[in-house]
Enzyme design. Structure first.
Site, PDB file in Angstrom:
ATOM      1  N   GLU A 217       1.012  -1.305  -0.175  1.00 25.42           N
ATOM      2  CA  GLU A 217      -0.044   0.158  -0.251  1.00 25.42           C
ATOM      3  C   GLU A 217       0.767   1.613  -0.006  1.00 25.42           C
ATOM      4  O   GLU A 217       1.327   1.297   1.509  1.00 25.42           O
ATOM      5  CB  GLU A 217      -0.480   0.011   1.192  1.00 25.42           C
ATOM      6  CG  GLU A 217      -1.979  -1.166   1.160  1.00 25.42           C
ATOM      7  CD  GLU A 217      -3.367  -0.884   0.495  1.00 25.42           C
ATOM      8  OE1 GLU A 217      -3.485   0.085  -0.492  1.00 25.42           O
ATOM      9  OE2 GLU A 217      -3.678  -1.896  -0.034  1.00 25.42           O
TER      10      GLU A 217
ATOM     11  N   CYS B  38      -2.178   9.778   1.894  1.00 25.44           N
ATOM     12  CA  CYS B  38      -1.549   8.960   0.804  1.00 25.44           C
ATOM     13  C   CYS B  38      -3.407   8.913  -0.220  1.00 25.44           C
ATOM     14  O   CYS B  38      -2.750   8.918  -1.916  1.00 25.44           O
ATOM     15  CB  CYS B  38      -1.738   7.713   1.076  1.00 25.44           C
ATOM     16  SG  CYS B  38      -3.203   6.321   1.932  1.00 25.44           S
TER      17      CYS B  38
HETATM   18  P1  NAD Z   1       7.658   4.627   4.787  1.00 23.49           P
HETATM   19  O1  NAD Z   1       8.840   3.518   3.114  1.00 23.49           O
HETATM   20  O2  NAD Z   1       9.957   5.462   4.840  1.00 23.49           O
HETATM   21  O3  NAD Z   1       8.484   3.979   6.033  1.00 23.49           O
HETATM   22  C1  NAD Z   1       7.134   3.054   5.942  1.00 23.49           C
HETATM   23  C2  NAD Z   1       7.658   2.033   6.905  1.00 23.49           C
HETATM   24  O4  NAD Z   1       8.572   1.164   6.636  1.00 23.49           O
HETATM   25  C3  NAD Z   1       8.072   2.569   7.968  1.00 23.49           C
HETATM   26  O5  NAD Z   1       7.474   1.546   9.451  1.00 23.49           O
HETATM   27  C4  NAD Z   1       9.390   1.744   8.135  1.00 23.49           C
HETATM   28  O6  NAD Z   1      10.357   2.462   9.168  1.00 23.49           O
HETATM   29  C5  NAD Z   1       9.548   1.300   7.224  1.00 23.49           C
HETATM   30  N1  NAD Z   1      10.890   0.946   6.475  1.00 23.49           N
HETATM   31  C6  NAD Z   1      11.587   1.789   6.215  1.00 23.49           C
HETATM   32  N2  NAD Z   1      12.789   1.322   5.237  1.00 23.49           N
HETATM   33  C7  NAD Z   1      12.713  -0.801   5.216  1.00 23.49           C
HETATM   34  C8  NAD Z   1      12.672  -1.770   4.598  1.00 23.49           C
HETATM   35  N3  NAD Z   1      14.514  -1.065   3.998  1.00 23.49           N
HETATM   36  N4  NAD Z   1      12.449  -2.685   5.110  1.00 23.49           N
HETATM   37  C9  NAD Z   1      11.604  -2.790   5.716  1.00 23.49           C
HETATM   38  N5  NAD Z   1      10.394  -1.453   5.796  1.00 23.49           N
HETATM   39  C10 NAD Z   1      11.408  -0.472   5.815  1.00 23.49           C
HETATM   40  O7  NAD Z   1       6.982   5.380   4.642  1.00 23.49           O
HETATM   41  P2  NAD Z   1       6.383   6.524   5.507  1.00 23.49           P
HETATM   42  O8  NAD Z   1       7.371   7.650   5.388  1.00 23.49           O
HETATM   43  O9  NAD Z   1       6.196   6.295   6.842  1.00 23.49           O
HETATM   44  O10 NAD Z   1       4.799   6.616   4.795  1.00 23.49           O
HETATM   45  C11 NAD Z   1       4.713   8.104   4.280  1.00 23.49           C
HETATM   46  C12 NAD Z   1       4.358   7.452   2.707  1.00 23.49           C
HETATM   47  O11 NAD Z   1       3.041   6.269   3.230  1.00 23.49           O
HETATM   48  C13 NAD Z   1       3.378   7.711   1.741  1.00 23.49           C
HETATM   49  O12 NAD Z   1       4.266   7.674   0.318  1.00 23.49           O
HETATM   50  C14 NAD Z   1       2.647   6.992   1.282  1.00 23.49           C
HETATM   51  O13 NAD Z   1       1.491   7.731   0.286  1.00 23.49           O
HETATM   52  C15 NAD Z   1       2.580   5.985   2.112  1.00 23.49           C
HETATM   53  N6  NAD Z   1       1.327   5.533   2.689  1.00 23.49           N
HETATM   54  C16 NAD Z   1       0.108   5.048   1.944  1.00 23.49           C
HETATM   55  C17 NAD Z   1      -0.491   4.286   2.541  1.00 23.49           C
HETATM   56  C18 NAD Z   1      -1.541   3.612   1.533  1.00 23.49           C
HETATM   57  O14 NAD Z   1      -2.556   2.710   2.040  1.00 23.49           O
HETATM   58  N7  NAD Z   1      -1.305   3.292   0.811  1.00 23.49           N
HETATM   59  C19 NAD Z   1      -1.668   4.709   3.317  1.00 23.49           C
HETATM   60  C20 NAD Z   1      -0.765   6.203   4.613  1.00 23.49           C
HETATM   61  C21 NAD Z   1       0.746   5.732   3.564  1.00 23.49           C
END
Ligand code: NAD
Length: 490
Positions: free
Chosen positions: A239, A273
């Site tokens: 997502e 998002c």
């Molecule tokens: P992010 O990708 O930086 O981090 C998300 C999660 O992934 C965090 O818990 C982080 O610690 C973890 N993570 C980071 N690197 C990783 C790796 N290599 N392996 C495994 N896990 C890892 O995103 P963010 O800044 O926390 O969130 C914002 C983003 O989320 C925006 O792009 C937003 O659009 C998206 N989002 C999508 C939805 C949806 O339902 N489609 C909902 C909410 C947010």
């Protein structure tokens, strides 16, 4: 501390409005994550044995804790994300509705069902049932730290899985609160566990012995997770982000459309998002719509209607997008180059921005919106669809809502209201392209965390036995004739 004990590395979560420390949490390493997954596997067997009704009862009690302690959870969400408590309440309320829906419907959606076995195998009883996967790893973002991860966690639990949850490093306290609340109603086994830390902790969860990863976050991280999950062929739900468009037809209710655009773009400081980042407006109503939009946008106040940017690093992204839009001929009707402060960003409405500007192409994740004039709805659809992302979208049209919604290349579309699909528990939530794949919420969200099990049970031996070396030439002849009669007519 004795010499054999090791100091556990910790990190702080901060209030983004004040930089005050909200809480301190351990950085779980790969060994700690693997140990949690091992515990989860034993717990999963017990949890699955409770059956749909037993699990529904526990999930309802969990929901009850959230509902009764709503103010406490709102305060914590607000402290870790900076969002107003009213917005925190909105996401928690929707999450509670999802827990209830998943609990109530898991049996109906996933329980055993008869299927037709067809004429040639009419001696068989065919059934399908959806069994739990085992252990699901859920990796969450910070922008909706309750609503978003629970869209996976609650559905995975209702389907009979144990869950290891890694919340964002910005909102570990909210994650811990949710897991502790669950432990109050399911104290017997660690069915829902928390691991905290940064990307490396998430990566350890992906590399652990889990049966599925449900990831919500940026597309860039989603790609890394999918690549890492390939090692064990671990299935993933991704997502990811969006660049959602709202399109306004000539016959639209312009007041409602402007209100939805303003709320969709600026709510949660644009850190949504499915937030509105682009608006395409029919030329016949463009001026009137823009006038209404700018009037409403000027009334939106950071610090009151929305909070600071949760991640300080996002300020640079928002600044870069606004600067690129302005450098390439765009104009800011509200906000602009100086809208980006140290913590807060003022609402920014941009017009005349070229379609190849980063402000139109990349996810901004801030309180900005581009508004573009189009000659008709075909052009609106074409421009809206010209995006690497495909998460949500919105249509404002009195007569053509359904038709236009179907043509939008996104997982979800709302007609004549903002973002309604996210709050409707029966509707699947998810995207396409760089927005990811797989679905949370609704029946699809339950099936995402279950394995279809097909069972064929023979009731009697067929006179025409086909699956044996004792099959005769006469049987082959009869089967050939039968199939010609059944299927050979045209
Ligand atoms: P992010 O990708 O930086 O981090 C998300 C999660 O992934 C965090 O818990 C982080 O610690 C973890 N993570 C980071 N690197 C990783 C790796 N290599 N392996 C495994 N896990 C890892 O995103 P963010 O800044 O926390 O969130 C914002 C983003 O989320 C925006 O792009 C937003 O659009 C998206 N989002 C999508 C939805 C949806 O339902 N489609 C909902 C909410 C947010």
């Amino acid at each position: 501390m004795t010499s054999t004990e090791q100091a556990v590395e910790t990190f702080d979560s901060l209030n983004p409005a004040t930089d005050e420390v909200v809480g301190t949490h351990p950085v779980h390493d790969a060994d700690a994550v693997e140990a949690a997954v091992t515990r989860a596997r034993a717990a999963a067997t017990w949890w699955a044995s409770l059956g749909f009704d037993g699990r529904a009862e526990r999930l309802r009690r969990w929901k009850g804790v959230l509902a009764r302690r709503l103010p406490e959870l709102c305060e914590l969400v607000s402290a870790e994300t900076g969002k107003p408590e009213g917005d925190a309440q909105l996401e928690i309320v929707l999450a509670i509705e999802h827990i209830e829906w998943a609990a109530r419907n898991a049996k109906k959606v996933l329980g055993p069902k008869r299927r037709s076995s067809g004429l040639l195998l009419s001696n068989q009883v065919a059934t399908v049932e959806y069994q739990p996967l085992g252990v699901v790893g859920v990796i969450g973002p910070w922008n909706f730290p309750v609503f978003t991860p629970l869209g996976s966690v609650a559905y995975a639990l209702a389907a009979g899985n144990a869950v290891v949850f890694k919340p964002s490093e910005y909102t570990p306290g909210v994650g811990a609160w949710l897991v502790d609340a669950f432990a109050e109603v399911v104290g017997e086994k660690p069915v829902l566990q928390l691991v905290t830390g940064f990307g490396a902790t998430g990566a350890a969860l992906v590399g652990a012995d889990v049966d599925k990863i449900a990831f919500t976050g940026s597309a860039a991280t989603g790609k890394k997770i999918m690549a890492a999950a390939a090692d064990r062929l671990t299935p993933v739900v991704i997502e990811a982000g969006g660049k959602d468009a709202l399109i306004v037809d000539a016959d639209a209710d312009l007041d409602a459309a402007a209100d939805a655009a303003v709320w969709g773009a600026f709510w949660n400081a644009g850190q949504t998002c499915v937030g509105v980042e682009r608006v395409y407006v029919h030329t016949a109503v463009y001026e009137e719509f823009v006038a209404k939009l700018t009037r409403l946008a000027r009334e939106v106040r950071p610090g009151e209607h929305y909070g600071p940017m949760t991640m300080r690093s996002q300020l640079g992204v928002v600044r870069r997008h606004i600067a690129d839009a302005l450098a390439r001929g765009g104009r800011a009707l509200v906000g602009g180059a100086d809208a980006v402060g140290d913590r807060y960003v003022r609402p920014t409405v941009l017009v005349d921005v070229p379609e190849d500007s980063v402000a139109v192409r990349e996810e901004t994740f801030g309180p900005t919106v581009t508004v573009t004039r189009v000659s008709d709805m075909d052009e609106a659809i074409e421009k809206a669809n010209d995006s690497a992302y495909g998460l949500g979208s919105t249509v404002f049209s009195r007569r053509r809502g359904m038709e236009l919604a179907r043509r939008l290349r996104t997982g979800m579309t709302a007609i004549n209201a903002p973002l309604a699909f996210a709050g409707i528990a029966t509707l699947p939530f998810g995207g396409m392209g760089e927005s990811g794949f797989g679905r949370i919420h609704g029946p699809e969200g339950l099936r995402e965390f279950a394995r279809p099990k097909a069972i064929a049970r023979q009731r009697y031996r067929m006179p025409l036995a086909m699956t044996t070396f004792a099959r005769t030439a006469r049987t082959d002849e009869l089967v050939g004739k039968l199939i010609t009669v059944l299927h050979g007519r045209r």
